[in-house]
Design a protein around this motif. Sequence first.
Motif, short mmCIF file in Angstrom:
data_model
loop_
_atom_site.label_atom_id
_atom_site.label_comp_id
_atom_site.label_asym_id
_atom_site.label_seq_id
_atom_site.Cartn_x
_atom_site.Cartn_y
_atom_site.Cartn_z
N THR A 62 1.03 -1.08 0.12
CA THR A 62 -0.04 0.01 0.07
C THR A 62 0.84 1.42 0.02
OG1 THR A 62 -1.92 -1.21 1.12
CG2 THR A 62 -1.86 1.16 1.23
N GLU A 63 1.88 1.37 0.89
CA GLU A 63 2.78 2.39 0.72
C GLU A 63 3.57 2.67 -0.45
OE1 GLU A 63 5.37 1.93 4.29
OE2 GLU A 63 3.66 2.46 5.71
N ALA A 64 3.98 1.38 -1.03
CA ALA A 64 4.68 1.29 -2.52
C ALA A 64 3.62 2.11 -3.46
CB ALA A 64 5.03 0.30 -2.81
N GLU A 65 2.41 1.77 -3.38
CA GLU A 65 1.33 2.19 -4.29
C GLU A 65 0.92 3.66 -4.08
OE1 GLU A 65 -0.79 1.34 -7.81
OE2 GLU A 65 0.22 -0.05 -6.47
N LEU A 66 0.94 4.19 -2.90
CA LEU A 66 0.88 5.51 -2.70
C LEU A 66 1.95 6.36 -3.15
CD1 LEU A 66 -0.55 5.47 1.09
CD2 LEU A 66 -1.70 6.09 -1.06
N TYR A 67 3.15 5.68 -2.94
CA TYR A 67 4.51 6.44 -3.50
C TYR A 67 4.21 6.70 -4.92
CZ TYR A 67 9.25 7.76 -4.51
OH TYR A 67 10.26 8.34 -4.85
N ALA A 68 3.91 5.59 -5.71
CA ALA A 68 4.05 5.56 -7.12
C ALA A 68 2.74 6.68 -7.48
CB ALA A 68 3.67 4.04 -7.78
N ILE A 69 1.77 6.57 -6.85
CA ILE A 69 0.55 7.58 -7.26
C ILE A 69 1.03 8.98 -6.84
CG2 ILE A 69 -1.69 8.31 -6.39
CD1 ILE A 69 -2.38 5.61 -6.12
N SER A 70 1.79 9.28 -5.96
CA SER A 70 2.26 10.59 -5.59
C SER A 70 3.25 11.27 -6.71
CB SER A 70 2.74 10.66 -4.19
OG SER A 70 4.05 10.17 -4.12
N GLU A 71 4.21 10.13 -7.17
CA GLU A 71 5.14 10.62 -8.10
C GLU A 71 4.41 10.74 -9.67
OE1 GLU A 71 8.42 11.11 -7.85
OE2 GLU A 71 7.80 11.35 -6.02
N SER A 72 3.15 10.30 -9.87
CA SER A 72 2.42 10.40 -10.97
C SER A 72 1.62 11.69 -11.34
CB SER A 72 1.52 9.24 -11.22
OG SER A 72 2.41 7.93 -11.08
N ILE A 73 1.48 12.20 -10.21
CA ILE A 73 0.34 13.40 -10.11
C ILE A 73 0.99 14.43 -10.94
CG2 ILE A 73 -0.98 15.11 -8.68
CD1 ILE A 73 -1.50 12.83 -6.75
N PRO A 74 2.30 15.04 -10.87
CA PRO A 74 2.91 16.00 -11.54
C PRO A 74 2.85 15.90 -12.89
CG PRO A 74 4.08 15.46 -9.48
CD PRO A 74 3.12 14.61 -9.55
N ARG A 75 3.20 14.63 -13.14
CA ARG A 75 3.26 14.03 -14.68
C ARG A 75 2.14 14.12 -15.16
NH1 ARG A 75 7.14 11.59 -11.55
NH2 ARG A 75 9.15 11.42 -12.17
N ILE A 76 0.88 13.70 -14.62
CA ILE A 76 -0.15 13.65 -15.24
C ILE A 76 -0.84 15.22 -15.47
CG2 ILE A 76 -2.75 13.36 -14.83
CD1 ILE A 76 -1.38 10.85 -15.35
N ALA A 77 -0.55 15.95 -14.64
CA ALA A 77 -0.86 17.39 -14.89
C ALA A 77 0.14 18.13 -15.75
CB ALA A 77 -0.80 18.15 -13.43
N ASN A 78 1.21 18.07 -16.15
CA ASN A 78 1.80 18.46 -16.93
C ASN A 78 1.54 18.07 -18.33
OD1 ASN A 78 3.49 19.98 -15.02
ND2 ASN A 78 4.91 18.43 -14.79
N LEU A 79 1.26 16.45 -18.36
CA LEU A 79 1.09 15.88 -19.76
C LEU A 79 -0.52 16.56 -20.29
CD1 LEU A 79 2.12 12.34 -19.49
CD2 LEU A 79 3.09 14.32 -21.25
#
Length: 123
Positions: free
Chosen positions: A17-34
Motif C-alpha cells: 500500500t505504501e509503495a502504491e501511494l508513493y507511485a501515485i504521488s509521483e504520477s500526479i505532477p506528470r499527469i498534470a503536466n502532460l
Amino acid sequence: MIGAVSWKLKLTCASSTEAELYAISESIPRIANLSHLITEICGYQPTRTIYSDSQSGIASIISKDAGILKNKFYGIRLLKIIEETKDNGINIEYVNTKENIANILTKPVETKTFKELTCDWIS
C-alpha cells in the motif's frame, strides 16, 4: 517529443500500500503536466485519471487511512495526494489486476494475458 527516465529507487516500503501511494504521488505532477501539454497542443482538456490495481491504496486515499497517517512520511504523502488530486482535477480509479496494461511492464504475465492486453496495439 516526450522523454522518460527510469531509475532504481532507494526506498524501502513497509507494505505494498505504501509503495502504491508513493507511485501515485509521483504520477500526479506528470499527469498534470502532460494534461497541460495536450490542452495546449490539441485545444481540449483530456481526462485526468490514475488507474491503480491496489484496492488498499485507493481505500487509503478515500478514507484517509489512520494507520498510514500515523506514519510520519507516508501520512504526509497521503495528505499531499488527497490535496493534489483535488487541486488538479485528477481521479484515481481501480482497475482489475488482470486488466491492468501496466502489468506487462512491471510483472511477469502469462502469454494469454499479454496477448489479451496488447491485442489492440497491432492492426
